[in-house]
Design an enzyme around this catalytic site. Structure first.
Site, PDB file in Angstrom:
ATOM      1  N   ARG A 181      15.598  30.429  23.079  1.00  0.00           N
ATOM      2  CA  ARG A 181      16.473  29.291  23.152  1.00  0.00           C
ATOM      3  C   ARG A 181      16.014  28.414  22.002  1.00  0.00           C
ATOM      4  O   ARG A 181      15.046  28.012  21.853  1.00  0.00           O
ATOM      5  CB  ARG A 181      15.548  28.052  24.662  1.00  0.00           C
ATOM      6  CG  ARG A 181      15.792  26.585  24.280  1.00  0.00           C
ATOM      7  CD  ARG A 181      15.308  25.874  24.789  1.00  0.00           C
ATOM      8  NE  ARG A 181      13.981  25.525  25.761  1.00  0.00           N
ATOM      9  CZ  ARG A 181      13.450  25.496  25.362  1.00  0.00           C
ATOM     10  NH1 ARG A 181      13.227  24.879  24.179  1.00  0.00           N
ATOM     11  NH2 ARG A 181      11.743  25.817  25.880  1.00  0.00           N
ATOM     12  N   HIS A 189      14.068  21.894  24.861  1.00  0.00           N
ATOM     13  CA  HIS A 189      14.401  22.492  26.112  1.00  0.00           C
ATOM     14  C   HIS A 189      15.807  21.588  27.042  1.00  0.00           C
ATOM     15  O   HIS A 189      16.327  22.359  27.406  1.00  0.00           O
ATOM     16  CB  HIS A 189      13.059  22.031  27.139  1.00  0.00           C
ATOM     17  CG  HIS A 189      13.771  22.066  28.771  1.00  0.00           C
ATOM     18  ND1 HIS A 189      14.291  22.885  30.000  1.00  0.00           N
ATOM     19  CD2 HIS A 189      13.833  20.520  29.858  1.00  0.00           C
ATOM     20  CE1 HIS A 189      14.381  22.860  30.718  1.00  0.00           C
ATOM     21  NE2 HIS A 189      13.887  21.676  30.427  1.00  0.00           N
ATOM     22  N   TYR A 227       5.033  23.163  21.090  1.00  0.00           N
ATOM     23  CA  TYR A 227       3.685  23.606  21.648  1.00  0.00           C
ATOM     24  C   TYR A 227       4.481  24.997  21.432  1.00  0.00           C
ATOM     25  O   TYR A 227       4.295  26.410  21.936  1.00  0.00           O
ATOM     26  CB  TYR A 227       4.455  24.050  22.887  1.00  0.00           C
ATOM     27  CG  TYR A 227       6.350  23.636  23.989  1.00  0.00           C
ATOM     28  CD1 TYR A 227       6.890  24.656  23.580  1.00  0.00           C
ATOM     29  CD2 TYR A 227       6.546  22.584  24.068  1.00  0.00           C
ATOM     30  CE1 TYR A 227       8.071  25.208  24.226  1.00  0.00           C
ATOM     31  CE2 TYR A 227       7.713  22.244  24.136  1.00  0.00           C
ATOM     32  CZ  TYR A 227       9.122  23.209  24.066  1.00  0.00           C
ATOM     33  OH  TYR A 227       9.790  23.164  24.289  1.00  0.00           O
TER      34      TYR A 227
HETATM   35  C1  LIG Z   1      11.967  23.075  41.528  1.00  0.00           C
HETATM   36  C2  LIG Z   1      11.771  22.531  40.336  1.00  0.00           C
HETATM   37  N1  LIG Z   1      10.433  22.502  40.091  1.00  0.00           N
HETATM   38  C3  LIG Z   1      10.486  21.877  38.658  1.00  0.00           C
HETATM   39  C4  LIG Z   1      11.480  20.934  37.809  1.00  0.00           C
HETATM   40  C5  LIG Z   1      11.042  20.674  36.852  1.00  0.00           C
HETATM   41  N2  LIG Z   1      12.217  21.299  35.528  1.00  0.00           N
HETATM   42  C6  LIG Z   1      12.808  21.111  35.154  1.00  0.00           C
HETATM   43  S1  LIG Z   1      13.573  22.610  34.088  1.00  0.00           S
HETATM   44  C7  LIG Z   1      11.899  23.392  34.438  1.00  0.00           C
HETATM   45  C8  LIG Z   1      11.563  24.762  33.745  1.00  0.00           C
HETATM   46  C9  LIG Z   1      12.737  25.709  34.244  1.00  0.00           C
HETATM   47  O1  LIG Z   1      12.661  26.809  32.521  1.00  0.00           O
HETATM   48  P1  LIG Z   1      13.893  28.040  33.390  1.00  0.00           P
HETATM   49  O2  LIG Z   1      14.147  28.752  34.335  1.00  0.00           O
HETATM   50  O3  LIG Z   1      13.572  29.601  32.126  1.00  0.00           O
HETATM   51  O4  LIG Z   1      15.054  27.842  32.162  1.00  0.00           O
HETATM   52  P2  LIG Z   1      15.536  27.126  30.809  1.00  0.00           P
HETATM   53  O5  LIG Z   1      15.267  25.909  30.940  1.00  0.00           O
HETATM   54  O6  LIG Z   1      14.260  27.932  30.333  1.00  0.00           O
HETATM   55  O7  LIG Z   1      17.179  27.721  31.248  1.00  0.00           O
HETATM   56  C10 LIG Z   1      11.363  23.132  35.038  1.00  0.00           C
HETATM   57  C11 LIG Z   1       9.987  23.275  35.958  1.00  0.00           C
HETATM   58  C12 LIG Z   1      12.554  21.335  38.643  1.00  0.00           C
HETATM   59  N3  LIG Z   1      13.879  20.766  37.940  1.00  0.00           N
HETATM   60  N4  LIG Z   1      12.810  22.478  39.740  1.00  0.00           N
END
Ligand SMILES: Cc1ncc(C[n+]2csc(CCOP(=O)(O)OP(=O)(O)O)c2C)c(N)n1
Length: 367
Positions: A262, A266, A275
């Site tokens: 990425r 985010h 970070y």
């Molecule tokens: C069940 C849940 N826990 C926490 C969150 C908060 N949250 C939003 S995005 C994220 C990280 C997700 O990372 P990843 O699965 O690697 O996907 P990326 O965003 O990197 O595409 C988190 C913890 C959420 N949306 N849903």
């Protein structure tokens, strides 16, 4: 040494069909998946990636200007998404997270439809049944369960469609993703688990989330896995075609881990400089998915005008996108109740009356 099987086994390398320098790397089995590709098709894949990158940049700018509530940029992940989405059939059904703008666009969502939810004017920007892709899922990993449920329906109907679910590296730490894989494996469901390992779950690096390669998790559930270089659009296309053929033939799930990065934040609410080291981003810039395909085409003397053409087309798409985004009208507030239940429901009726009376107060004040 050239590997003969695409299936990942512990310790194997990540499969790339194009090197970072744009050289074609042969692979006995995956090459057979893309023998039909012409130079025009390769140019088309470049165009797709350039267009979605431009849409993404415009959406990010619109958010910065206060026109969208939030945006989750896909910058850097174009190859993983374009390659895999181009391998799908129209009758397959996609369950994604909030970052798969390229997938939605290639399934048929218009650029402005990618933005509608983030502007707060719709629950889903596109018609899920029309493009056969569920609304973007914000609850991390929940879409994998939806795909498994849909996969069960496919199996019951004895169709050879596939339910395809996209999720991130962080999602693999969610219990729901493990549950989805257990269920898909136990019931032999036609589900493709497509994990974009973009190295981070917000600020959490993947190495902290998982001490073992993510592909290995799938093997632990008895699901065969393929690990590809996700910045190589040909590897993404070939591996997804291979996985889909396997799923259609055997009616059982497959897991693809696409190693990517990425390059943006985010979401527009995030500051990645807090970070991640600048040098890391610089290193990944050299592996840019568009650059790689451009180098492959340049080596075949087929890159003339490639960028200019893609840029002028993308600029026009972005211009229209901005215009259409600003023209989006607010929905009727009561529409929030429209899709909660498919039938009338007294709790919803009560809430609708309450909202209606509340909104009525403002009308009286204004008159
Ligand atoms: C069940 C849940 N826990 C926490 C969150 C908060 N949250 C939003 S995005 C994220 C990280 C997700 O990372 P990843 O699965 O690697 O996907 P990326 O965003 O990197 O595409 C988190 C913890 C959420 N949306 N849903």
């Amino acid at each position: 040494m050239t590997r003969t099987s695409p299936w990942w086994t512990d310790g194997d390398e990540t499969i790339a069909l194009v090197s970072e320098d744009g050289e074609r790397i042969p692979h006995p089995e995956l090459d057979t998946m893309i023998t039909d590709l012409t130079i025009d098709d390769l140019r088309g894949l470049y165009r797709d990636m350039a267009v979605v990158r431009r849409i993404d940049t415009e959406a990010t700018a619109l958010q910065r200007q206060g026109e969208l509530g939030l945006w989750a940029p896909l910058l850097g992940q174009e190859a993983a998404q374009v390659g895999s989405a181009r391998a799908l059939r129209t009758d397959d059904f996609v369950f994604s997270s909030y970052r798969e703008h390229a997938v939605a666009h290639l399934r048929g969502a218009k650029p402005v439809e990618l933005l509608r939810m983030c502007r707060g004017t719709a629950h889903s920007g596109w018609d899920p049944l029309e493009i056969r892709m569920a609304p973007m899922q914000i609850i991390i990993g929940a879409q994998t369960l939806h795909a498994v449920g849909y996969g069960m329906g496919i199996r019951n109907q004895e169709s050879d469609d596939v339910a395809v679910t996209y999720f991130g590296d962080g999602a693999t730490s969610q219990g729901s993703v493990s549950e989805a894989m257990v269920f898909a494996a136990s019931f032999n469901l036609p589900v493709l688990f497509f994990c974009q390992n973009n190295q981070y779950a917000i600020s959490e690096p993947v190495g902290l989330q998982s001490r073992a390669p993510l592909a290995q998790r799938a093997l632990g559930f008895g699901i065969p896995a393929i690990r590809i270089d996700g910045n190589d659009v040909l590897a993404a296309l070939a591996a997804t075609r291979f996985a889909l053929a396997h799923i259609r033939e055997h009616g059982a799930p497959v897991f693809i881990e696409a190693i990517t990065y990425r390059m943006g934040p985010h979401t527009t609410s995030d500051d990645p400089s807090r970070y991640r080291p600048e040098q890391e981003l610089e290193d990944w810039r050299t592996r840019d998915p568009l650059l790689r395909l451009e180098r492959l085409l340049a080596a075949a003397d087929e890159s003339t005008g490639l960028r200019d053409l893609a840029d002028s087309e993308s600029d026009e798409i972005a211009r229209v996108l901005r215009e259409e985004c600003l023209a989006l009208s607010d929905p009727d507030p009561e529409e929030i109740f429209a899709h909660v239940y498919s039938t009338e429901h007294r709790v919803i009726d009560r809430q609708r009356s309450f909202l209606s009376a509340y909104l009525g107060m403002f009308e009286e004040e204004g008159s």
